[in-house]
Write a protein that holds these residues in place. Structure first.
Motif, PDB file in Angstrom:
ATOM      1  N   PHE A 103       0.840  -1.209   0.000  1.00 15.52           N
ATOM      2  CA  PHE A 103       0.000   0.000   0.000  1.00 15.52           C
ATOM      3  C   PHE A 103       0.866   1.248   0.000  1.00 15.52           C
ATOM      4  O   PHE A 103       0.587   2.222  -0.714  1.00 15.52           O
ATOM      5  CB  PHE A 103      -0.923  -0.039   1.222  1.00 15.52           C
ATOM      6  N   ALA A 104       1.936   1.235   0.799  1.00 13.66           N
ATOM      7  CA  ALA A 104       2.829   2.396   0.841  1.00 13.66           C
ATOM      8  C   ALA A 104       3.525   2.599  -0.501  1.00 13.66           C
ATOM      9  O   ALA A 104       3.691   3.731  -0.972  1.00 13.66           O
ATOM     10  CB  ALA A 104       3.866   2.211   1.948  1.00 13.66           C
ATOM     11  N   GLY A 105       3.928   1.513  -1.168  1.00 11.96           N
ATOM     12  CA  GLY A 105       4.551   1.644  -2.482  1.00 11.96           C
ATOM     13  C   GLY A 105       3.601   2.216  -3.522  1.00 11.96           C
ATOM     14  O   GLY A 105       3.990   3.024  -4.360  1.00 11.96           O
ATOM     15  N   ALA A 106       2.318   1.804  -3.468  1.00 11.80           N
ATOM     16  CA  ALA A 106       1.338   2.345  -4.408  1.00 11.80           C
ATOM     17  C   ALA A 106       1.128   3.837  -4.196  1.00 11.80           C
ATOM     18  O   ALA A 106       1.030   4.613  -5.148  1.00 11.80           O
ATOM     19  CB  ALA A 106       0.019   1.584  -4.259  1.00 11.80           C
ATOM     20  N   LEU A 107       1.050   4.261  -2.938  1.00  9.75           N
ATOM     21  CA  LEU A 107       0.895   5.693  -2.655  1.00  9.75           C
ATOM     22  C   LEU A 107       2.094   6.486  -3.148  1.00  9.75           C
ATOM     23  O   LEU A 107       1.957   7.576  -3.714  1.00  9.75           O
ATOM     24  CB  LEU A 107       0.699   5.896  -1.147  1.00  9.75           C
ATOM     25  N   LEU A 108       3.299   5.962  -2.918  1.00  2.53           N
ATOM     26  CA  LEU A 108       4.503   6.663  -3.352  1.00  2.53           C
ATOM     27  C   LEU A 108       4.554   6.793  -4.871  1.00  2.53           C
ATOM     28  O   LEU A 108       4.899   7.853  -5.415  1.00  2.53           O
ATOM     29  CB  LEU A 108       5.736   5.924  -2.834  1.00  2.53           C
ATOM     30  N   LEU A 109       4.182   5.732  -5.590  1.00  2.00           N
ATOM     31  CA  LEU A 109       4.179   5.791  -7.047  1.00  2.00           C
ATOM     32  C   LEU A 109       3.146   6.786  -7.566  1.00  2.00           C
ATOM     33  O   LEU A 109       3.389   7.526  -8.516  1.00  2.00           O
ATOM     34  CB  LEU A 109       3.898   4.392  -7.617  1.00  2.00           C
ATOM     35  N   ASP A 111       2.102   9.488  -5.994  1.00  2.00           N
ATOM     36  CA  ASP A 111       2.599  10.836  -5.732  1.00  2.00           C
ATOM     37  C   ASP A 111       3.652  11.242  -6.752  1.00  2.00           C
ATOM     38  O   ASP A 111       3.705  12.384  -7.219  1.00  2.00           O
ATOM     39  CB  ASP A 111       3.181  10.919  -4.314  1.00  2.00           C
ATOM     40  N   ARG A 112       4.530  10.299  -7.148  1.00  2.00           N
ATOM     41  CA  ARG A 112       5.544  10.614  -8.146  1.00  2.00           C
ATOM     42  C   ARG A 112       4.930  10.927  -9.501  1.00  2.00           C
ATOM     43  O   ARG A 112       5.373  11.835 -10.209  1.00  2.00           O
ATOM     44  CB  ARG A 112       6.517   9.453  -8.270  1.00  2.00           C
ATOM     45  N   ASN A 113       3.887  10.198  -9.876  1.00  2.00           N
ATOM     46  CA  ASN A 113       3.219  10.470 -11.157  1.00  2.00           C
ATOM     47  C   ASN A 113       2.570  11.846 -11.157  1.00  2.00           C
ATOM     48  O   ASN A 113       2.612  12.576 -12.152  1.00  2.00           O
ATOM     49  CB  ASN A 113       2.177   9.389 -11.442  1.00  2.00           C
ATOM     50  N   ASP A 114       1.944  12.207 -10.029  1.00  2.00           N
ATOM     51  CA  ASP A 114       1.340  13.536  -9.939  1.00  2.00           C
ATOM     52  C   ASP A 114       2.396  14.630 -10.048  1.00  2.00           C
ATOM     53  O   ASP A 114       2.203  15.654 -10.723  1.00  2.00           O
ATOM     54  CB  ASP A 114       0.583  13.665  -8.614  1.00  2.00           C
ATOM     55  N   ALA A 115       3.555  14.428  -9.391  1.00  2.00           N
ATOM     56  CA  ALA A 115       4.611  15.436  -9.451  1.00  2.00           C
ATOM     57  C   ALA A 115       5.168  15.564 -10.865  1.00  2.00           C
ATOM     58  O   ALA A 115       5.462  16.666 -11.339  1.00  2.00           O
ATOM     59  CB  ALA A 115       5.738  15.077  -8.475  1.00  2.00           C
ATOM     60  N   ALA A 116       5.314  14.467 -11.549  1.00  2.00           N
ATOM     61  CA  ALA A 116       5.810  14.519 -12.924  1.00  2.00           C
ATOM     62  C   ALA A 116       4.818  15.219 -13.845  1.00  2.00           C
ATOM     63  O   ALA A 116       5.201  15.957 -14.752  1.00  2.00           O
ATOM     64  CB  ALA A 116       6.100  13.110 -13.435  1.00  2.00           C
ATOM     65  N   ALA A 117       3.512  15.006 -13.617  1.00  2.00           N
ATOM     66  CA  ALA A 117       2.506  15.675 -14.436  1.00  2.00           C
ATOM     67  C   ALA A 117       2.508  17.175 -14.198  1.00  2.00           C
ATOM     68  O   ALA A 117       2.297  17.972 -15.112  1.00  2.00           O
ATOM     69  CB  ALA A 117       1.126  15.094 -14.141  1.00  2.00           C
ATOM     70  N   VAL A 118       2.758  17.594 -12.964  1.00  2.00           N
ATOM     71  CA  VAL A 118       2.787  19.028 -12.657  1.00  2.00           C
ATOM     72  C   VAL A 118       4.009  19.681 -13.282  1.00  2.00           C
ATOM     73  O   VAL A 118       3.955  20.792 -13.811  1.00  2.00           O
ATOM     74  CB  VAL A 118       2.760  19.234 -11.127  1.00  2.00           C
ATOM     75  N   GLN A 119       5.169  18.999 -13.260  1.00  2.00           N
ATOM     76  CA  GLN A 119       6.406  19.572 -13.760  1.00  2.00           C
ATOM     77  C   GLN A 119       6.562  19.463 -15.269  1.00  2.00           C
ATOM     78  O   GLN A 119       7.536  19.963 -15.814  1.00  2.00           O
ATOM     79  CB  GLN A 119       7.599  18.884 -13.099  1.00  2.00           C
TER      80      GLN A 119
END
Length: 225
Positions: A103-109, A111-119
């Motif tokens: 579950f923690a790995g899914a949340l981390l992934l 969050d990374r996708n959201d950050a990449a979409a913003v940048q």
């Protein structure tokens, strides 16, 4: 001084070869032994084997307990190992820990996708017209099978005038033709005649495409007149 043996003595005779006598083996005794064993009339005595279930547990001995590093015997009557309840608890804890890690790995992934979409940089306004022009040029080239810059009946301009002037240099292809810069039926017939006479098959008949242009320019280049 030794005296030679007289003729006809036993020493002059040829040595006798050994005689081999073949005797058949006696298998009657072995056959009789197997027969007695099958009939149970031999000298063998049956031996009774005790039933393993009737053994006395008192004859067995319990192994001594294994001592720990501190020199004291483990608890629980000197027996080692985990009980059923402890094993189930360990399995439950392991499954829960694996679920939490996933579950923690899914949340981390996520969050990374959201950050990449913003940048992700957006295309600038200056790049949009260039991309549009490139797409339109590619579309026009793909829609015209004879290549870019193709001239056909109905076109006009300086490019048509250059085509007419070049055709006038080819004998009997466009004799007496106009150089007004209009791609009419007469010019189309002249282009078709040039394609037929010189074996040009890459372009449509009467259409001034890439293959026809290359052939005409090579024959009307300076120094070929």
């Amino acid at each position: 001084m030794p005296i030679p043996p007289a003729s006809g003595s036993p020493q002059d005779r040829l040595p006798l070869e050994p005689i081999r006598v073949l005797r058949p083996r006696r298998t009657d005794a072995l056959a009789e032994l197997f027969k007695e064993m099958e009939q149970g009339t031999g000298d063998l005595e049956p031996v009774a084997v005790p039933d393993p279930q009737s053994w006395d547990e008192g004859e067995t001995q319990e192994l001594p307990p294994v001592r720990t590093g501190h020199g004291s015997a483990p608890r629980g009557g000197g027996r080692l190992g985990f009980g059923p309840g402890l094993r189930r608890a360990a399995v439950t804890i392991a499954v829960a820990a694996a679920a939490l890690v996933g579950f923690a790995g899914a949340l981390l992934l996520h969050d990374r996708n959201d950050a990449a979409a913003v940048q992700e940089p957006r295309p600038t306004a200056s790049a949009e017209p260039t991309a549009t022009a490139t797409a339109s040029a590619s579309a026009s080239a793909a829609s015209d099978p004879d290549g870019a810059g193709t001239l056909r009946e109905g076109d006009s301009g300086p490019a048509v005038t250059d085509l007419q002037e070049r055709l006038l240099r080819i004998p009997d292809v466009y004799a007496g033709g106009s150089t007004g810069g209009t791609y009419d039926a007469t010019l189309k017939a002249a282009v078709a005649r040039f394609q037929l006479w010189y074996g040009i098959r890459g372009d449509e008949t009467g259409v001034y495409g890439n293959d026809t242009r290359a052939a005409l320019e090579s024959r009307t280049a300076p120094g070929n007149g």
